[in-house]
Design an enzyme around this catalytic site. Structure first.
Site, mmCIF file in Angstrom:
data_model
loop_
_atom_site.group_PDB
_atom_site.id
_atom_site.type_symbol
_atom_site.label_atom_id
_atom_site.label_comp_id
_atom_site.label_asym_id
_atom_site.label_seq_id
_atom_site.Cartn_x
_atom_site.Cartn_y
_atom_site.Cartn_z
ATOM 1 N N GLY A 152 -16.959 13.190 4.120
ATOM 2 C CA GLY A 152 -16.982 14.626 2.950
ATOM 3 C C GLY A 152 -18.563 14.472 1.886
ATOM 4 C CD GLN A 169 -22.382 13.540 -1.655
ATOM 5 O OE1 GLN A 169 -21.847 14.324 -1.752
ATOM 6 N NE2 GLN A 169 -23.094 12.342 -0.767
ATOM 7 C CB CYS A 200 -21.791 7.192 -1.708
ATOM 8 S SG CYS A 200 -22.095 9.226 -2.188
ATOM 9 C CG LEU A 201 -22.712 10.882 3.518
ATOM 10 C CD1 LEU A 201 -22.902 12.413 3.289
ATOM 11 C CD2 LEU A 201 -23.275 10.265 5.200
ATOM 12 C CG HIS A 254 -16.396 9.198 -3.050
ATOM 13 N ND1 HIS A 254 -17.200 7.952 -3.053
ATOM 14 C CD2 HIS A 254 -17.321 9.908 -2.853
ATOM 15 C CE1 HIS A 254 -18.120 8.058 -2.585
ATOM 16 N NE2 HIS A 254 -18.656 8.949 -2.290
ATOM 17 C CD GLU A 255 -16.957 13.727 -1.236
ATOM 18 O OE1 GLU A 255 -18.088 14.186 -2.177
ATOM 19 O OE2 GLU A 255 -17.297 12.811 -1.144
ATOM 20 C CG HIS A 260 -20.514 13.098 -5.382
ATOM 21 N ND1 HIS A 260 -21.691 11.818 -5.299
ATOM 22 C CD2 HIS A 260 -19.871 12.275 -4.093
ATOM 23 C CE1 HIS A 260 -22.252 11.382 -4.688
ATOM 24 N NE2 HIS A 260 -20.547 11.509 -4.031
#
Ligand code: GNR
Ligand code: NI
Length: 182
Positions: free
Chosen positions: A46, A51, A100-101, A142-143, A146
């Site tokens: 995702g 991000q 997480c990236l 999670h997204e 952000h």
């Protein structure tokens, strides 16, 4: 075009509140394509626009692990969520070992509502409302965090968060040392 760089902690731009997408435009279409490219390259399942330094309420997802092979086979399932909302989160919780990236190579168990009703628009501006569970529900939450400037580490105890950030700092220092020695 070069792959969009992904912001990492402690970049303050990850803490901004993203604004709604007003309409589908060529600019947004290009952003979506570039976000998929960055997500598959990372690789991740995702990616929120925040991000990649675009504070808009837009995220992409593909829960299939790994990009397709050179022959173009494989089972990509790209999904686009524009202006997503969570309507009724379940009392029931589920725990998932999240990464997480923007917090590279660090993982921790996060507890979230197991089932959510979500509403969003897709890349064709069609509205969807659906009951989601499993990894899809976890990843969407999670997204969506952000979009509100929240990271998965914010859901951990201070002790666990501090330990994880210390490990990240050490990994960064080690990789910097290796790069200089090479
Ligand atoms: O690639 C990712 N994996 C992942 C694993 C468990 C829960 C959430 C995620 S999302 C993450 C990519 C990312 O950072 N998205 O914001
Ligand atoms: Ni993330």
């Amino acid at each position: 075009m070069a792959i969009l760089p992904i912001l990492e902690v402690p970049d303050p731009r990850l803490r901004r509140i993203s604004a709604p997408v007003e309409a589908m435009t060529d600019e947004i279409r290009t952003l979506i394509a570039d976000m998929f490219e960055a997500m598959y390259a990372a690789p991740g399942i995702g990616l929120a626009a925040a991000q990649v330094d675009v504070p808009l309420r837009l995220l992409v997802m593909d829960l299939v692990d790994g990009p397709p092979d050179a022959s173009g086979k494989g089972t990509r399932n790209p999904r686009v969520f524009i202006n997503p909302e969570i309507l009724d989160p379940s009392e029931e919780r589920s725990v998932y070992n999240e990464g997480c990236l923007s917090v590279p190579d660090q993982y921790a168990e996060v507890e979230r509502p197991a089932v959510i009703r979500a509403r969003w628009r897709d890349q064709d501006w069609v509205e969807h409302e659906q009951l989601l569970d499993g990894l899809l529900a976890t990843c969407l939450q999670h997204e969506m965090d952000h979009l509100n400037g929240v990271l998965f580490i914010d859901h951990l105890s201070r002790l666990k968060r501090d330990m994880l950030l210390k490990k990240l700092a050490k990994a960064r220092a080690d990789s910097g040392r290796k790069a200089r020695a090479a």
